[in-house]
Scaffold this motif. Structure first.
Motif, PDB file in Angstrom:
ATOM      1  N   ILE A  47     -22.761 -55.476  35.436  1.00  0.00           N
ATOM      2  CA  ILE A  47     -21.371 -55.041  35.634  1.00  0.00           C
ATOM      3  C   ILE A  47     -21.238 -54.480  37.044  1.00  0.00           C
ATOM      4  N   ILE A  48     -20.007 -54.279  37.476  1.00  0.00           N
ATOM      5  CA  ILE A  48     -19.811 -53.844  38.862  1.00  0.00           C
ATOM      6  C   ILE A  48     -20.333 -52.416  39.070  1.00  0.00           C
ATOM      7  N   GLY A  49     -20.150 -51.563  38.059  1.00  0.00           N
ATOM      8  CA  GLY A  49     -20.779 -50.240  38.098  1.00  0.00           C
ATOM      9  C   GLY A  49     -20.237 -49.296  39.157  1.00  0.00           C
ATOM     10  N   VAL A  50     -19.042 -49.560  39.689  1.00  0.00           N
ATOM     11  CA  VAL A  50     -18.390 -48.561  40.547  1.00  0.00           C
ATOM     12  C   VAL A  50     -17.060 -48.200  39.891  1.00  0.00           C
ATOM     13  N   GLY A  51     -16.411 -47.174  40.446  1.00  0.00           N
ATOM     14  CA  GLY A  51     -15.152 -46.727  39.857  1.00  0.00           C
ATOM     15  C   GLY A  51     -15.434 -45.472  39.085  1.00  0.00           C
ATOM     16  N   GLU A  52     -15.312 -44.351  39.759  1.00  0.00           N
ATOM     17  CA  GLU A  52     -15.756 -43.096  39.152  1.00  0.00           C
ATOM     18  C   GLU A  52     -14.629 -42.110  38.951  1.00  0.00           C
TER      19      GLU A  52
END
Ligand code: FAD
Length: 508
Positions: A47-52
């Motif tokens: 998964i892209i795994g960013v966006g916090e």
């Protein structure tokens, strides 16, 4: 089983698992057999795994799908976000070190509606009045003092001040997956390798490497930037917003927090640089940091130098994430609907990614026909989501076009030719009156009139009410109210725990 409606979700990132958990809960999957929901994901692609950074809406979404706030805080390393602080957006740091900053808090200004207090703030002398958010909210003071938005004993997801979270994006997907499976969602690990069209603009079945052909009544494309169904297979056109929003790359990394038990910022810090901005997000033991920039105005090397200067050392690994700002106007085509990055992505300045997932999922749940054709649902969904994206483009552009920075990126952003007519028209009106709730159609908006007020007045935009001064005779009442807001702020600072303290208490 005969008559069963089958939903196949392709993709196991935040979009896929949030869609699965929300629909499972909405359709009460655990209790009835009329529906079947399956998520197909490829661990090999990841998964892209960013966006916090999230929006306050996430609290209601988590409560709805049945995730406890304390579990969420523990599992995702979450901290409490009370808004965004914008540094250096109006002007670059001055030679004497002076920097400009303003807060966009989640709290609505007190007495914002109708004539309210805003005109009285606007009529005060610019040189001596407090900043807009400082005058109009309790939250400004709470944030400045590093306080939490609530006490640990307050109801889960509740409290005196509005808040969202910062969280670890990869761990959020894992938590959502566990909850979706608990709610009865099926899980297939495998790779989608083909799509068979149904000849009516939709999908007959999809082909997977590990599980052969899979057939469903509704296909939800949560395959991220790949857009395997809605884009690659069905060719739903992508509308770029690059002519308005210029950023198209991010360099993202994670570093250890300065001190493991030290203070954590209760806001996202978005600091402008020569051709974009950096984000800085405090989690429980780490900081997520990224540099967003326009490749037409800044090289990758220069962006890496901006990131390094922000962090102050080079002991980290950064990931380069290119993106095209924009969205698909037809996100629902035939029996396929896109949610998440496959539907569109603007840029993370106001953290609208997960918000748009929540919006899309709620809309799918409520518009999904229990039988019969899906055309009307698709039509409504596309109209509402297109309006949402268009309005977010305007809101993001507002941050850029008011800047007085001198670098080419910022001058290009202030060029009237790059400002959508819808925004330019509102800016003209707002020179003579503040934003009003009647400027907006609620179902098309992710941001309210007061969100616009925070950005406009944070960026020193002038709404000239002086010709109408006589229409606002209640100066004394307004000043008493401003003083009361200040006192409420001081009281809140005294009553609320520190941000780190609350996190510790909720982690138990
Ligand atoms: C730089 C950046 C910063 C961001 N910051 C924020 C923020 O602060 N706040 C916010 O709300 N949002 C933010 N976002 C957006 C946020 O990251 C996404 O909205 C969110 O993570 C959802 O991603 P997704 O699930 O759509 O895609 P992904 O996480 O990429 O998931 C895609 C899934 O599809 C699967 N897949 C793909 N192809 C196939 C295939 N052929 N077969 C099987 N499976 C497949 C993958 O394996 C994966 O499971 C940011 C995005 C970027 C790029």
């Amino acid at each position: 089983m005969q008559g069963k409606r089958r939903i196949l979700i392709v993709g196991g990132g935040t979009a896929g698992w949030l869609t699965a958990a929300y629909l499972a809960r909405y359709l009460d999957l655990a209790q009835q057999a009329a529906f079947e929901i399956t998520v197909l994901e490829s661990p090999e692609l990841g998964i892209i795994g960013v966006g916090e950074g999230a929006f306050p809406t996430l609290r209601a979404t988590l409560a709805f799908i049945g995730i406890e706030e304390r579990d969420f805080v523990r599992a995702t390393s979450a901290t409490f976000k009370q808004g965004i602080r914008f540094d250096d957006w109006l002007h670059a740091p001055l030679p004497d070190g002076t920097r400009h900053h303003f807060l966009h808090p989640f709290e609505a200004p007190l007495d914002a509606e109708g004539p309210g207090l805003v005109p009285y703030w606007l009529l005060q002398p610019e040189a001596t009045r407090p900043a807009f958010a400082a005058a109009m909210t309790i939250q400004n003071r709470v944030v400045e003092q590093g306080r939490a938005p609530k006490r640990a004993e307050e109801d889960a997801f509740g409290g005196p001040l509005p808040y969202a979270y910062h969280f670890d994006a990869t761990r959020l997907a894992v938590l959502l997956q566990a909850r979706a499976i608990e709610l009865g969602v099926g899980h297939l690990e495998g790779r989608l390798i083909g799509v068979e069209p149904d000849g009516k603009g939709g999908i007959a079945h999809v082909l997977t490497r590990e599980h052969g052909a899979l057939e469903a009544d509704l296909y939800v494309d949560c395959s991220g930037f790949d857009a395997a169904l809605i884009g690659r297979a069905l060719g739903s056109p992508f509308r770029s917003a690059r002519d308005v929003l210029f950023t198209d790359r991010a360099l993202a990394c994670k570093i250890a927090a300065d001190a493991p038990e030290g203070p954590v910022q209760p806001v996202t810090i978005a600091a402008a640089h020569g051709a974009g901005w950096t984000w800085d997000i405090g989690l429980q033991a780490t900081r997520g940091i990224g540099c967003v920039y326009s490749s037409a105005h800044m090289s990758d090397e220069a962006a890496a130098a901006v990131l390094r200067a922000h962090i102050g050392h080079d002991r980290y690994t950064a990931r380069l994430i290119p993106f095209e700002p924009g969205f698909r106007p037809a996100q629902w085509a035939g029996n396929c609907v896109a949610v998440g990055l496959s539907a569109g992505f603007l840029e993370p300045l106001e953290a609208t990614g997960v918000l748009l997932i929540e919006t899309a999922v709620a809309m799918i749940a409520e518009l999904f026909p229990f039988a019969g054709p899906m055309d009307l649902a698709a039509h409504r969904f596309n109209a509402r989501m297109t309006a949402r994206y268009e309005r977010i483009v305007d809101f993001l552009k507002l941050h850029y076009c008011l800047s007085r920075r001198e670098e080419p990126f910022w001058r290009d952003n202030a060029d009237p030719a790059s400002i959508p007519a819808s925004l330019a028209g509102l800016l003209d009106a707002w020179r003579h009156r503040p934003p009003s709730r009647f400027d907006f159609v609620i179902d098309h908006e992710s941001f309210a009139y007061f969100n616009y007020q925070y950005i406009l007045y944070g960026m020193d935009f002038v709404t000239d009410l002086s010709p109408a001064r006589g229409a606002f005779p209640n100066d004394a009442v307004a000043m008493r109210r401003f003083a009361q807001i200040r006192r409420f702020g001081e009281q809140a600072v005294a009553d609320l725990p520190g941000h780190r303290e609350l996190i510790g208490q909720l982690r138990g």
